[in-house]
Design a protein around this motif. Structure first.
Motif, PDB file in Angstrom:
ATOM      1  N   TYR A 191       0.832  -1.198   0.000  1.00 27.77           N
ATOM      2  CA  TYR A 191       0.000   0.000   0.000  1.00 27.77           C
ATOM      3  C   TYR A 191       0.872   1.255   0.000  1.00 27.77           C
ATOM      4  N   TYR A 192       1.885   1.273   0.856  1.00 27.18           N
ATOM      5  CA  TYR A 192       2.746   2.450   0.903  1.00 27.18           C
ATOM      6  C   TYR A 192       3.679   2.530  -0.295  1.00 27.18           C
ATOM      7  N   LYS A 193       4.034   1.409  -0.875  1.00 26.67           N
ATOM      8  CA  LYS A 193       4.807   1.443  -2.115  1.00 26.67           C
ATOM      9  C   LYS A 193       3.977   2.056  -3.242  1.00 26.67           C
ATOM     10  N   PHE A 194       2.678   1.733  -3.269  1.00 30.63           N
ATOM     11  CA  PHE A 194       1.790   2.333  -4.265  1.00 30.63           C
ATOM     12  C   PHE A 194       1.736   3.844  -4.087  1.00 30.63           C
ATOM     13  N   LYS A 195       1.634   4.298  -2.839  1.00 31.24           N
ATOM     14  CA  LYS A 195       1.578   5.735  -2.577  1.00 31.24           C
ATOM     15  C   LYS A 195       2.882   6.417  -2.974  1.00 31.24           C
ATOM     16  N   GLU A 196       4.007   5.756  -2.710  1.00 29.03           N
ATOM     17  CA  GLU A 196       5.297   6.320  -3.091  1.00 29.03           C
ATOM     18  C   GLU A 196       5.457   6.393  -4.602  1.00 29.03           C
ATOM     19  N   SER A 197       4.931   5.400  -5.304  1.00 34.01           N
ATOM     20  CA  SER A 197       5.077   5.334  -6.758  1.00 34.01           C
ATOM     21  C   SER A 197       4.121   6.266  -7.491  1.00 34.01           C
ATOM     22  N   ASN A 198       3.075   6.733  -6.795  1.00 30.10           N
ATOM     23  CA  ASN A 198       2.057   7.569  -7.433  1.00 30.10           C
ATOM     24  C   ASN A 198       1.780   8.830  -6.611  1.00 30.10           C
ATOM     25  N   PRO A 199       2.800   9.665  -6.402  1.00 30.75           N
ATOM     26  CA  PRO A 199       2.607  10.869  -5.578  1.00 30.75           C
ATOM     27  C   PRO A 199       1.609  11.844  -6.180  1.00 30.75           C
ATOM     28  N   GLN A 200       1.389  11.763  -7.495  1.00 33.59           N
ATOM     29  CA  GLN A 200       0.463  12.691  -8.147  1.00 33.59           C
ATOM     30  C   GLN A 200      -0.970  12.524  -7.663  1.00 33.59           C
ATOM     31  N   TYR A 201      -1.295  11.394  -7.044  1.00 35.30           N
ATOM     32  CA  TYR A 201      -2.651  11.169  -6.539  1.00 35.30           C
ATOM     33  C   TYR A 201      -2.817  11.642  -5.092  1.00 35.30           C
ATOM     34  N   PHE A 202      -1.720  11.969  -4.433  1.00 30.15           N
ATOM     35  CA  PHE A 202      -1.779  12.285  -3.006  1.00 30.15           C
ATOM     36  C   PHE A 202      -1.204  13.658  -2.659  1.00 30.15           C
ATOM     37  N   ASP A 203      -0.354  14.197  -3.524  1.00 29.69           N
ATOM     38  CA  ASP A 203       0.290  15.483  -3.250  1.00 29.69           C
ATOM     39  C   ASP A 203      -0.401  16.611  -4.013  1.00 29.69           C
ATOM     40  N   ASN A 204      -0.339  17.800  -3.445  1.00 36.34           N
ATOM     41  CA  ASN A 204      -0.884  19.002  -4.093  1.00 36.34           C
ATOM     42  C   ASN A 204      -2.345  18.833  -4.506  1.00 36.34           C
ATOM     43  N   VAL A 205      -3.100  18.184  -3.645  1.00 38.85           N
ATOM     44  CA  VAL A 205      -4.525  17.980  -3.913  1.00 38.85           C
ATOM     45  C   VAL A 205      -5.299  19.260  -3.586  1.00 38.85           C
ATOM     46  N   LYS A 206      -6.115  19.728  -4.514  1.00 38.47           N
ATOM     47  CA  LYS A 206      -6.924  20.926  -4.321  1.00 38.47           C
ATOM     48  C   LYS A 206      -8.334  20.492  -3.911  1.00 38.47           C
ATOM     49  N   LEU A 207      -8.618  20.616  -2.622  1.00 38.10           N
ATOM     50  CA  LEU A 207      -9.870  20.089  -2.076  1.00 38.10           C
ATOM     51  C   LEU A 207     -11.100  20.737  -2.701  1.00 38.10           C
ATOM     52  N   GLU A 208     -11.049  22.046  -2.934  1.00 39.10           N
ATOM     53  CA  GLU A 208     -12.211  22.715  -3.518  1.00 39.10           C
ATOM     54  C   GLU A 208     -12.485  22.191  -4.925  1.00 39.10           C
ATOM     55  N   ARG A 209     -11.429  21.948  -5.649  1.00 38.14           N
ATOM     56  CA  ARG A 209     -11.563  21.388  -7.000  1.00 38.14           C
ATOM     57  C   ARG A 209     -12.193  19.992  -6.945  1.00 38.14           C
ATOM     58  N   LEU A 210     -11.779  19.186  -5.980  1.00 38.10           N
ATOM     59  CA  LEU A 210     -12.341  17.840  -5.855  1.00 38.10           C
ATOM     60  C   LEU A 210     -13.793  17.884  -5.398  1.00 38.10           C
ATOM     61  N   ARG A 211     -14.150  18.872  -4.590  1.00 34.16           N
ATOM     62  CA  ARG A 211     -15.557  19.026  -4.201  1.00 34.16           C
ATOM     63  C   ARG A 211     -16.416  19.309  -5.426  1.00 34.16           C
ATOM     64  N   GLU A 212     -15.925  20.168  -6.302  1.00 30.27           N
ATOM     65  CA  GLU A 212     -16.648  20.462  -7.544  1.00 30.27           C
ATOM     66  C   GLU A 212     -16.785  19.200  -8.391  1.00 30.27           C
ATOM     67  N   LEU A 213     -15.711  18.436  -8.477  1.00 28.02           N
ATOM     68  CA  LEU A 213     -15.730  17.194  -9.250  1.00 28.02           C
ATOM     69  C   LEU A 213     -16.712  16.195  -8.649  1.00 28.02           C
ATOM     70  N   ALA A 214     -16.737  16.102  -7.326  1.00 28.50           N
ATOM     71  CA  ALA A 214     -17.652  15.176  -6.653  1.00 28.50           C
ATOM     72  C   ALA A 214     -19.106  15.521  -6.968  1.00 28.50           C
ATOM     73  N   ASN A 215     -19.417  16.791  -7.107  1.00 25.79           N
ATOM     74  CA  ASN A 215     -20.787  17.207  -7.402  1.00 25.79           C
ATOM     75  C   ASN A 215     -21.222  16.848  -8.822  1.00 25.79           C
ATOM     76  N   GLU A 216     -20.260  16.503  -9.666  1.00 30.49           N
ATOM     77  CA  GLU A 216     -20.591  16.108 -11.041  1.00 30.49           C
ATOM     78  C   GLU A 216     -21.153  14.690 -11.110  1.00 30.49           C
ATOM     79  N   GLU A 217     -21.051  13.945 -10.016  1.00 32.79           N
ATOM     80  CA  GLU A 217     -21.562  12.572  -9.950  1.00 32.79           C
ATOM     81  C   GLU A 217     -20.883  11.629 -10.949  1.00 32.79           C
ATOM     82  N   ILE A 218     -19.665  11.963 -11.336  1.00 36.33           N
ATOM     83  CA  ILE A 218     -18.892  11.039 -12.172  1.00 36.33           C
ATOM     84  C   ILE A 218     -18.487   9.835 -11.322  1.00 36.33           C
TER      85      ILE A 218
END
Length: 239
Positions: free
Chosen positions: A104-131
């Protein structure tokens, strides 16, 4: 606001202790014995600390995370909750739970783009799209359901990495629920409105990342791990 414009009802997190019925189910299906739980968690913790002295960055990082938990306000509770989800996912077999934790932690280390510099407001907008959505109900087995409506995604509005960031956020939250840890989840990909525009986004790298994330979602739950693809014709493939 008309009925068609109403905001969808969304799931809320359920973090309460498992019911007596769920504990009995866990005893029979994932080898969870409440009388031995603390002992096994201690064995798991000791294994992690013991291996932390090996010259391996991943082991050291996990040991540091545990040290932080131990030194926090409610050390025992946090440490137990943190380790318990990995034990449940591997039926309380300590060595297998440890391997899952490392991967699990190797996955996180290998894919920092999914965990770093996350813009929460942007993700809230995305969540409202119901994708990507998590309904307030569970399936007949008591599993959480996560639905991907890829056809509702506008690639010109949201980047593929933002979809992955939201997905990992939902997985992290779901994995905190005791019932998800015990019963698992159902991931559904609704491909009914998939277009050529979407297909162009599916490079081999992106396809591989989708599979990796789906596997992470499945491995963090203990039982009845199902990945399904469906269209409006109700064609379903489950693995």
């Amino acid at each position: 606001m008309s009925a068609s414009e109403e905001m969808p009802i969304k799931a809320t997190m359920e973090l309460e202790e498992p019911s007596g019925e769920l504990i009995e189910w866990a005893k029979d299906n994932i080898n969870e014995d409440p009388d031995k739980r603390e002992q096994i968690i201690s064995e798991f913790r000791d294994l992690i600390y013991g291996l932390a002295f090996i010259n391996n960055n991943t082991y050291c990082k996990i040991s540091l995370i545990l040290t932080h938990l131990v030194e926090s306000v409610h050390p025992i509770v946090l440490m137990m909750l943190f380790l318990l989800r990995f034990l449940r996912a591997r039926h309380f077999i300590v060595r297998k739970a440890h391997r899952l934790l490392i991967n699990y932690y190797k996955f996180k280390e290998s894919n920092p783009q999914y965990f770093d510099n996350v813009k929460l407001e942007r993700l809230r907008e995305l969540a409202n799209e119901e994708i990507i959505s998590v309904p307030p109900y569970r399936d007949q087995f008591g599993r959480r359901i996560m639905i991907f409506r890829i056809g509702a995604w506008d690639p010109s509005e949201y980047k593929i990495n933002e979809l992955f960031q939201l997905t990992m956020g939902i997985i992290e939250l779901a994995a905190m629920e005791p019932q998800v840890q015990i019963k698992g989840g159902l991931v559904i990909f609704d491909l009914s409105q998939l277009s050529v525009t979407h297909a162009w986004q599916m490079t081999p790298t992106i396809a591989n990342n989708i599979v990796q994330i789906a596997m992470v979602a499945q491995k963090l739950s203990s039982y009845r791990k199902v990945l399904s693809f469906l269209q409006m014709t109700s064609y379903v493939i489950a693995t």
